[in-house]
Design an enzyme around this catalytic site. Structure first.
Site, PDB file in Angstrom:
ATOM      1  N   ASP A  11       3.092   7.131   1.828  1.00  0.00           N
ATOM      2  CA  ASP A  11       1.999   8.080   1.624  1.00  0.00           C
ATOM      3  C   ASP A  11       1.782   8.866   2.915  1.00  0.00           C
ATOM      4  OD1 ASP A  11      -0.466   9.117   0.367  1.00  0.00           O
ATOM      5  OD2 ASP A  11      -1.481   7.836   1.826  1.00  0.00           O
ATOM      6  N   ASP A  13      -1.645  11.166   3.677  1.00  0.00           N
ATOM      7  CA  ASP A  13      -3.062  11.169   4.057  1.00  0.00           C
ATOM      8  C   ASP A  13      -3.610   9.746   4.119  1.00  0.00           C
ATOM      9  OD1 ASP A  13      -3.131  13.941   4.170  1.00  0.00           O
ATOM     10  OD2 ASP A  13      -3.657  14.127   2.058  1.00  0.00           O
ATOM     11  N   LYS A 155       3.361   8.186  -8.761  1.00  0.00           N
ATOM     12  CA  LYS A 155       4.323   8.138  -7.664  1.00  0.00           C
ATOM     13  C   LYS A 155       5.435   7.127  -7.965  1.00  0.00           C
ATOM     14  CE  LYS A 155       1.221   9.277  -3.762  1.00  0.00           C
ATOM     15  NZ  LYS A 155       0.700   8.773  -2.476  1.00  0.00           N
ATOM     16  N   ASP A 178      -2.248   3.685   1.146  1.00  0.00           N
ATOM     17  CA  ASP A 178      -3.644   3.344   1.418  1.00  0.00           C
ATOM     18  C   ASP A 178      -4.584   3.488   0.234  1.00  0.00           C
ATOM     19  OD1 ASP A 178      -3.651   6.221   1.382  1.00  0.00           O
ATOM     20  OD2 ASP A 178      -5.558   6.154   2.475  1.00  0.00           O
ATOM     21  N   ASP A 182      -1.142   4.834  -4.689  1.00  0.00           N
ATOM     22  CA  ASP A 182       0.035   4.177  -4.121  1.00  0.00           C
ATOM     23  C   ASP A 182       0.374   2.876  -4.836  1.00  0.00           C
ATOM     24  OD1 ASP A 182       0.440   6.097  -1.990  1.00  0.00           O
ATOM     25  OD2 ASP A 182      -1.347   5.242  -1.057  1.00  0.00           O
TER      26      ASP A 182
END
Length: 230
Positions: A11, A13, A155, A178, A182
């Site tokens: 990831d 951000d 994802k 995070d 995810d």
């Protein structure tokens, strides 16, 4: 780095950044040194991770829009894994109900978005979730925005498309992230690592959680994987 080539999906951000979403300058060096393919996976539109790869000197292997778009540099093909039309209907109904997407008139967040719609993290989410459900869609909280998307777009599903194009299986990957978006990569990767600032969903899905947060945690995770500790 270790002798074995290990593919990495990470990831951006909250994982490669600090708490103000400013990219940590150390991550570029670490990613370029990684012994294996690197995939940047984000909720942002495709131009963001492509530009980041360009500036960091990485191959352009990316997942954008929470799995809605993927690109692998070696096959030079942008693949779409979703459709914006239904999400746009949800956004339109939300606005008609008296709410706002939260990005201002220019709405640069959604201007180039192809497979979903994103709303600011301070908008009322309960009415958004109710409207999305009417259209058979879901709302995912990335800690920085709410994303309206198809339930089967993730994802993780995009990683399943990307992995063979990189000569790997999904369970060969180390995944670092995070937030809730995810979890799907965590479920498919062989090693799943949440940084300390991760939300509850990511922490519960992870095999390991770093002691440090944000980019400090990311760098610690790479060191531990490289050392064979994780």
């Amino acid at each position: 780095m270790s002798a074995a080539s290990v593919p990495l999906v990470t990831d951006i951000d909250g994982t490669l950044t600090n708490d103000e979403m400013i990219l940590d300058p150390r991550v570029g060096t670490a990613l370029r040194a990684w012994n294996g393919p690197v995939v940047l996976a984000t909720g942002k539109v495709l131009p963001f991770p492509i530009a980041l790869c360009n500036y960091l000197g990485l191959q352009r292997n990316v997942i954008a829009e929470n799995g809605g778009v993927s690109f692998v540099e070696s096959d030079d093909e942008v693949r779409l894994h979703g459709d914006r039309k239904a999400a746009q209907k949800v956004a339109d109904a939300y606005v008609e109900a008296g709410y706002d997407l939260g990005w201002g008139t220019a709405d640069l967040v959604n201007r180039w978005r192809e497979t979903e719609i994103a709303l600011a993290h301070d908008v009322p989410v309960e009415p958004l979730e109710a409207i999305a459900a009417e259209y058979g869609l879901e709302v995912v909280d990335t800690q920085y925005a709410y994303h309206v998307k198809a339930p089967d777009m993730s994802k993780g599903n995009a990683l399943q498309s990307i992995a063979p194009r990189l000569g790997s299986d999904t369970d060969d990957f180390v995944a670092i992230g995070d937030s809730q978006n995810d979890v799907s990569t965590f479920e498919r990767a062989g090693t799943a690592i949440a940084v300390a600032n991760a939300d509850e969903a990511a922490i519960e899905a992870a095999d390991h959680v770093t002691d440090a947060a944000f980019a400090d945690g990311f760098l610690d995770a790479l060191d531990r994987v490289d050392a064979g500790k994780w």
